[in-house]
Design a protein around this motif. Structure first.
Motif, short mmCIF file in Angstrom:
data_model
loop_
_atom_site.label_atom_id
_atom_site.label_comp_id
_atom_site.label_asym_id
_atom_site.label_seq_id
_atom_site.Cartn_x
_atom_site.Cartn_y
_atom_site.Cartn_z
N VAL A 47 41.11 33.57 34.76
CA VAL A 47 41.12 32.95 33.43
C VAL A 47 39.69 32.85 32.92
O VAL A 47 39.36 33.36 31.86
CB VAL A 47 41.78 31.55 33.46
CG1 VAL A 47 41.70 30.90 32.09
CG2 VAL A 47 43.22 31.64 33.94
N ALA A 48 38.84 32.17 33.68
CA ALA A 48 37.44 32.00 33.29
C ALA A 48 36.63 31.57 34.49
O ALA A 48 37.13 30.87 35.37
CB ALA A 48 37.30 30.97 32.17
N THR A 56 29.07 32.81 31.89
CA THR A 56 30.52 32.67 31.82
C THR A 56 31.21 34.02 31.71
O THR A 56 30.61 35.01 31.27
CB THR A 56 30.94 31.82 30.62
OG1 THR A 56 30.43 32.42 29.42
CG2 THR A 56 30.37 30.40 30.73
N ASN A 57 32.46 34.03 32.11
CA ASN A 57 33.29 35.22 32.00
C ASN A 57 34.71 34.77 31.68
O ASN A 57 35.22 33.84 32.33
CB ASN A 57 33.27 36.00 33.33
CG ASN A 57 34.06 37.29 33.26
OD1 ASN A 57 34.04 37.98 32.26
ND2 ASN A 57 34.76 37.62 34.33
N TYR A 58 35.32 35.40 30.71
CA TYR A 58 36.65 35.01 30.28
C TYR A 58 37.60 36.21 30.29
O TYR A 58 37.20 37.33 29.99
CB TYR A 58 36.63 34.47 28.84
CG TYR A 58 35.92 33.16 28.66
CD1 TYR A 58 34.57 33.12 28.33
CD2 TYR A 58 36.61 31.95 28.79
CE1 TYR A 58 33.92 31.92 28.15
CE2 TYR A 58 35.97 30.74 28.59
CZ TYR A 58 34.62 30.73 28.27
OH TYR A 58 33.99 29.52 28.08
N ALA A 59 38.86 35.93 30.58
CA ALA A 59 39.88 36.95 30.37
C ALA A 59 40.02 37.18 28.87
O ALA A 59 39.88 36.24 28.07
CB ALA A 59 41.21 36.49 30.95
N ASP A 60 40.30 38.42 28.49
CA ASP A 60 40.44 38.72 27.06
C ASP A 60 41.51 37.87 26.40
O ASP A 60 41.39 37.47 25.24
CB ASP A 60 40.79 40.21 26.87
CG ASP A 60 39.60 41.11 27.16
OD1 ASP A 60 39.83 42.32 27.37
OD2 ASP A 60 38.45 40.62 27.18
N PHE A 66 39.90 29.21 25.00
CA PHE A 66 39.52 28.41 26.17
C PHE A 66 38.01 28.36 26.29
O PHE A 66 37.31 29.33 25.99
CB PHE A 66 40.09 29.02 27.45
CG PHE A 66 41.60 28.96 27.58
CD1 PHE A 66 42.41 28.57 26.54
CD2 PHE A 66 42.20 29.32 28.78
CE1 PHE A 66 43.79 28.53 26.67
CE2 PHE A 66 43.57 29.28 28.93
CZ PHE A 66 44.37 28.88 27.86
N THR A 67 37.52 27.23 26.78
CA THR A 67 36.09 27.07 27.03
C THR A 67 35.89 26.47 28.42
O THR A 67 36.45 25.41 28.73
CB THR A 67 35.44 26.16 25.98
OG1 THR A 67 35.66 26.70 24.68
CG2 THR A 67 33.94 26.06 26.24
N ILE A 68 35.08 27.14 29.22
CA ILE A 68 34.77 26.63 30.55
C ILE A 68 33.39 26.00 30.53
O ILE A 68 32.49 26.47 29.85
CB ILE A 68 34.86 27.75 31.61
CG1 ILE A 68 34.81 27.18 33.02
CG2 ILE A 68 33.77 28.81 31.40
CD1 ILE A 68 35.19 28.18 34.10
N SER A 78 35.25 22.29 34.26
CA SER A 78 36.34 21.92 33.36
C SER A 78 36.75 23.13 32.54
O SER A 78 35.94 24.03 32.28
CB SER A 78 35.91 20.78 32.44
OG SER A 78 35.65 19.61 33.16
N LEU A 79 38.00 23.12 32.12
CA LEU A 79 38.52 24.18 31.27
C LEU A 79 39.23 23.51 30.09
O LEU A 79 40.26 22.87 30.27
CB LEU A 79 39.49 25.06 32.03
CG LEU A 79 40.03 26.27 31.27
CD1 LEU A 79 38.91 27.29 31.04
CD2 LEU A 79 41.19 26.93 32.03
#
Length: 116
Positions: A47-48, A56-60, A66-68, A78-79
């Motif tokens: 997810v992230a 940071t790295n996020y799923a497309d 979403f913010t990590i 936290s997400l």
């Protein structure tokens, strides 16, 4: 490393939830923390993630929604999940990768259910 998650639950589509995870035990100043999710019959997916340096790295599928974030002093991650969709329904797992070898640890999982 022990990971304790909190914040899952039931929410309507379009709503928000915040997941939190606290790491304790033999943690390292060099680490990555993040969230993965899994639905029945499917593989666990990223997810992230966020490194101790803040990368940071996020799923497309979650970018822009979403913010990590993390607190290095407290070893927490936290997400913040906004604009939730039914397809976000899953068990969410906290992940901790320790040191340069990235030894992995997992939380017990927390259920997120988004009703349409």
């Amino acid at each position: 490393v022990q990971l304790v998650e909190s914040g899952g639950g039931l929410v309507q589509a379009g709503g928000s939830l915040r997941l939190s995870c606290a790491a304790s035990g033999s943690t390292s100043t060099i680490n990555s923390m993040g969230w993965y999710r899994q639905t029945p019959g499917k593989q666990r997916e990223l997810v992230a993630t966020i490194t101790s340096g803040g990368t940071t790295n996020y799923a497309d599928s979650v970018k822009g929604r979403f913010t990590i974030s993390r607190d290095n002093a407290k070893n927490t991650v936290s997400l913040q999940m906004n604009s939730l969709k039914s397809e976000d329904t899953a068990v969410y797992y906290c992940n901790y990768q320790r040191g340069w070898v990235r030894e992995e640890f997992w939380g017990q999982g927390t259920q997120v259910t988004v009703s349409s």
